[in-house]
Design a protein around this motif. Structure first.
Motif, PDB file in Angstrom:
ATOM      1  N   ILE A 189       0.822  -1.209   0.000  1.00 19.98           N
ATOM      2  CA  ILE A 189       0.000   0.000   0.000  1.00 19.98           C
ATOM      3  C   ILE A 189       0.854   1.257   0.000  1.00 19.98           C
ATOM      4  N   ILE A 241       4.371  -0.184  11.871  1.00 19.71           N
ATOM      5  CA  ILE A 241       3.809  -0.799  10.653  1.00 19.71           C
ATOM      6  C   ILE A 241       2.291  -0.543  10.608  1.00 19.71           C
ATOM      7  N   GLY A 242       1.631  -0.721  11.757  1.00 14.73           N
ATOM      8  CA  GLY A 242       0.188  -0.485  11.811  1.00 14.73           C
ATOM      9  C   GLY A 242      -0.144   0.959  11.443  1.00 14.73           C
ATOM     10  N   LEU A 243       0.641   1.900  12.002  1.00 12.64           N
ATOM     11  CA  LEU A 243       0.406   3.308  11.713  1.00 12.64           C
ATOM     12  C   LEU A 243       0.623   3.610  10.236  1.00 12.64           C
ATOM     13  N   ILE A 297       0.203   1.594   7.747  1.00 14.71           N
ATOM     14  CA  ILE A 297      -0.929   1.077   6.981  1.00 14.71           C
ATOM     15  C   ILE A 297      -2.125   2.021   7.094  1.00 14.71           C
ATOM     16  N   VAL A 298      -2.497   2.353   8.345  1.00 14.86           N
ATOM     17  CA  VAL A 298      -3.715   3.144   8.540  1.00 14.86           C
ATOM     18  C   VAL A 298      -3.559   4.544   7.946  1.00 14.86           C
ATOM     19  N   ILE A 305      -3.783   4.509   4.157  1.00  8.74           N
ATOM     20  CA  ILE A 305      -5.164   4.371   3.692  1.00  8.74           C
ATOM     21  C   ILE A 305      -5.881   5.716   3.809  1.00  8.74           C
ATOM     22  N   LEU A 306      -5.624   6.411   4.925  1.00 10.08           N
ATOM     23  CA  LEU A 306      -6.359   7.655   5.176  1.00 10.08           C
ATOM     24  C   LEU A 306      -5.858   8.801   4.311  1.00 10.08           C
ATOM     25  N   VAL A 347     -10.623   6.916  12.259  1.00  9.97           N
ATOM     26  CA  VAL A 347     -10.308   6.104  11.087  1.00  9.97           C
ATOM     27  C   VAL A 347     -11.543   5.791  10.238  1.00  9.97           C
ATOM     28  N   LEU A 352     -13.437   7.002   6.211  1.00 11.36           N
ATOM     29  CA  LEU A 352     -13.447   6.118   5.045  1.00 11.36           C
ATOM     30  C   LEU A 352     -14.858   5.750   4.616  1.00 11.36           C
ATOM     31  N   THR A 384     -12.007  -1.768   1.978  1.00 10.42           N
ATOM     32  CA  THR A 384     -10.903  -0.953   2.484  1.00 10.42           C
ATOM     33  C   THR A 384     -11.085  -0.668   3.974  1.00 10.42           C
ATOM     34  N   PHE A 418      -9.722  -3.560   5.704  1.00 10.30           N
ATOM     35  CA  PHE A 418      -8.267  -3.440   5.673  1.00 10.30           C
ATOM     36  C   PHE A 418      -7.791  -2.477   6.766  1.00 10.30           C
ATOM     37  N   ALA A 419      -8.478  -1.326   6.860  1.00  7.80           N
ATOM     38  CA  ALA A 419      -8.090  -0.347   7.874  1.00  7.80           C
ATOM     39  C   ALA A 419      -8.225  -0.942   9.275  1.00  7.80           C
ATOM     40  N   GLY A 443      -5.268  -2.913  10.221  1.00  7.66           N
ATOM     41  CA  GLY A 443      -4.152  -2.102  10.699  1.00  7.66           C
ATOM     42  C   GLY A 443      -4.404  -1.576  12.104  1.00  7.66           C
ATOM     43  N   LEU A 450      -3.659  -4.064  14.782  1.00  6.76           N
ATOM     44  CA  LEU A 450      -2.227  -4.177  15.046  1.00  6.76           C
ATOM     45  C   LEU A 450      -1.763  -3.072  15.994  1.00  6.76           C
ATOM     46  N   ILE A 451      -2.224  -1.848  15.730  1.00  6.15           N
ATOM     47  CA  ILE A 451      -1.810  -0.711  16.556  1.00  6.15           C
ATOM     48  C   ILE A 451      -2.283  -0.912  17.999  1.00  6.15           C
TER      49      ILE A 451
END
Lengths: 313, 301
Positions: free
Chosen positions: A239, A287-289, A291-292, A295-296, B92, B96, B104, B107-108, B111, B114-115
């Motif tokens: 991404i 990594i999580g940040l 990704i998010v 996307i944003l 978040v 979206l 998507t 998908f978000a 993520g 994970l955070i």
């Protein structure tokens, strides 16, 4: 070869292997819009399939057929494709969310099998002493590593060429058509489910191939090589680079792998010894940040797919 | 065998509490939230944090290891978990929703999970924690069946919650509005249903149930950063088995998944535990993808 150069060769080899996985994910997500939450599972299936096919025979193991590496490579692609086929056939006629959940399950289950089916996978100890392709042709480890980098890059370019051809073909246009508008594609007499299954299986096979390349490189695999975070890393690579773009995926692979290893080195230098365990959590949060936030803020990544039509909704 | 069933029922109650929240979110907000299991973990840790900050004892009431201290901590944990769910939605998902392909959002959430999981790891460390170190004396029922009082309590609570939730959705005005949004958001909007209000209550109920489930799970097992993650697959399996959007279905889904898991473990090695809900999930998707019970909404599609 100096230490720095040796490290660069190692870094580039791993990053290229990841770039190949990213290409597999790109065909699934970037071009077809299929969410694979268990990338690491398909990669692990390929790695283990290759190890079982090419590894030396051992009394305690079922596998160890001592086959040539190219057989291992093909077997890895085939095994991962088969796993992809099963999941795709079960879930793809349903809502796309189910594919996400089922692939997530595959990722976890493969790790369980790797840990517990000791007769096949060596359990927690893993499989070791695996042959590295063309190892005997080289008189030093460095020469082999350099050769292997070239080997991995060549395979990567072959995969790239294959995908670039596929994506430009009528079949590739169909993929994007289905991703954008399922109903329209169906009204033109296309079968979206079957095309989705094909795309998912091809992507899985590419991930399996990457697994075999990893096995051939390190000659030793165990469950800790296939922890769930790898799935997220691959996603971040795709991404950030830009899904739907082959070049973007490759650039993303190198960028994220650089960030990951760089932040790891930095943290292990800076963090006090008693907080070392915690510091790896920082990397994962990062990594999580990534990704998010991607996307944003920049859903197209660094190099997104070119817009095919002039205006988008 | 009977013991396995008894244990399965209590684990099933914990899964059911999580699955009821997931199924509501999937039905009403129409996306699969991979971060939901992390709300369980968050809830469990928040209760732990309240206990350690206030110095309260988890307490003991009668046969239960569940005293006033833990009740209070759970209430605060519920509030904090709802706050987390709302904050994540605000930061978040809200940005979206409606703008991008809905996968998507999935998908978000992946993520976000994970955070949250690794932030907890970062704050509290990776080691296991417990609410109390008291030993609990099991009730002996009949011939050698051992039931922990806490297990019985969580079982009863899950039943109660599902009944209340069912009645709420069926008879209250707000519940009707929630079902309306699940069925047809545009039509609900025309009839004066405020999406933001529904959004708030969906997260409030889902997050609250997740926190309660997390505390119970922490009480019967142990509190670890990956505790919710381990429950994610059983929760999804239960929600799909019960029919997306169907709260009572999710309750039965939770029990069925946990019972199959407990009984299967009599024959298969314990290492394969997580694979059981996965196989159940695949079978359900293959044989009856709409779930055993009719979904009360249009599903997540």
């Amino acid at each position: 070869m100096t230490g720095l150069l040796a490290y660069f060769v190692f870094f580039a080899t791993i990053a290229t292997i990841y770039a190949i996985i990213v290409m597999g994910l790109n065909i699934q997500w970037g071009f077809t819009g299929l969410f694979n939450a268990g990338v690491v599972g398909f990669y692990a299936i390929g790695a283990y399939a290759c190890a079982i096919l090419t590894g030396p025979a051992r009394d305690t193991l079922i596998g160890g057929f001592g086959m040539p590496f190219l057989v291992g490579l093909a077997g890895a692609a085939l095994a991962a494709a088969l796993a992809g086929l099963v999941v795709a056939l079960i879930t793809l006629r349903l809502s796309e969310e189910y594919l996400a959940i089922a692939t997530f399950g595959i990722g976890l289950t493969v790790q369980l099998v790797a840990l517990n089916a000791a007769g096949l996978t060596g359990g927690a100890n893993g499989l070791y002493g695996l042959p590295r392709p063309f190892w005997s042709l080289f008189d030093s480890v460095q020469a082999f590593n350099l050769f292997y980098l070239v080997f991995v890059v060549v395979i990567g370019l072959l995969v790239w060429a294959l995908l670039a051809r596929l994506v430009r073909s009528p079949w590739g246009r169909l993929l994007r058509a289905i991703r954008e508008d399922d109903v329209a594609a169906r009204s033109l007499g296309k079968n979206p489910v079957s095309v989705r299954v094909q795309s998912f299986v091809i992507g899985s096979a590419i991930m399996g191939t990457a697994g075999a390349l990893y096995t051939g490189y390190v000659g030793f695999i165990s469950p800790i090589d296939f922890i769930p975070i790898l799935t997220f890393q691959i996603w971040a690579m795709l991404i950030v680079g830009g899904s739907g773009s082959l070049l973007g995926g490759v650039i993303g692979s190198f960028v994220i792998w650089l960030i990951w290893t760089g932040s790891g080195t930095l943290l292990s230098r800076l963090a006090p010894p008693d907080l070392q365990a915690q510091s790896s959590a920082v990397q994962v949060v990062l990594i999580g940040l990534i990704i998010v936030l991607t996307i944003l803020i920049r859903p197209r990544g660094l190099i997104g797919e070119k817009s095919a039509v002039s205006s988008k909704k | 065998m009977i013991q396995a069933i008894a244990d399965g029922l209590s684990t099933g109650a914990i899964i059911a509490l999580g699955a009821m929240g997931v199924t509501l979110v999937m039905g009403i907000l129409r996306f699969t939230n991979f971060a939901h299991a992390e709300y369980l973990t968050w809830g469990a840790y928040m209760a732990l944090a309240v206990l350690s900050v206030t110095g309260l004892d988890a307490g003991q009431t009668g046969p239960f290891r569940f005293g006033l201290g833990l009740v209070l901590a759970t209430v605060i944990a519920v509030v904090l978990t709802v706050a987390l769910a709302l904050a994540i939605d605000y930061l978040v998902f809200r940005r979206l929703r409606g703008r991008v392909n809905h996968i998507t959002l999935v998908f978000a959430s992946f993520g976000v999970a994970l955070i949250v999981r690794y932030s907890i790891h970062l704050i509290f460390g990776g080691a296991a924690h417990y609410y109390s170190n008291d030993l609990q004396i099991a009730w002996l029922i009949g011939d050698g069946l051992r039931v922990m009082p806490d297990q019985a309590l969580v079982f009863a609570l899950a039943l109660l919650v599902s009944v209340v939730l069912f009645l709420f959705l069926k008879y209250s005005a707000l519940g009707l509005a929630m079902r309306g949004v699940a069925e047809n958001p545009a039509l609900a909007a025309i009839n004066g249903v405020h999406f933001r209000k529904i959004l708030f209550w969906t997260w409030a109920i889902g997050g609250g149930l997740a926190a309660v489930s997390g505390v119970f799970y922490g009480m019967t097992v142990q509190i670890r950063p990956d505790m919710g993650f381990q429950l994610l697959l059983p929760i999804f399996a239960a929600a799909i088995l019960g029919g997306i959007g169907n709260v009572v279905g999710a309750l039965f889904g939770g029990f069925i998944v946990a019972l199959i898991e407990a009984i299967a473990l009599l024959w298969i090695p314990a290492g394969y535990k997580i694979a059981v809900p996965f196989v159940v999930l695949l079978l359900v998707l293959w044989l009856c993808p709409r779930g055993l019970f009719k979904g009360s909404s249009g599903g997540s599609k």
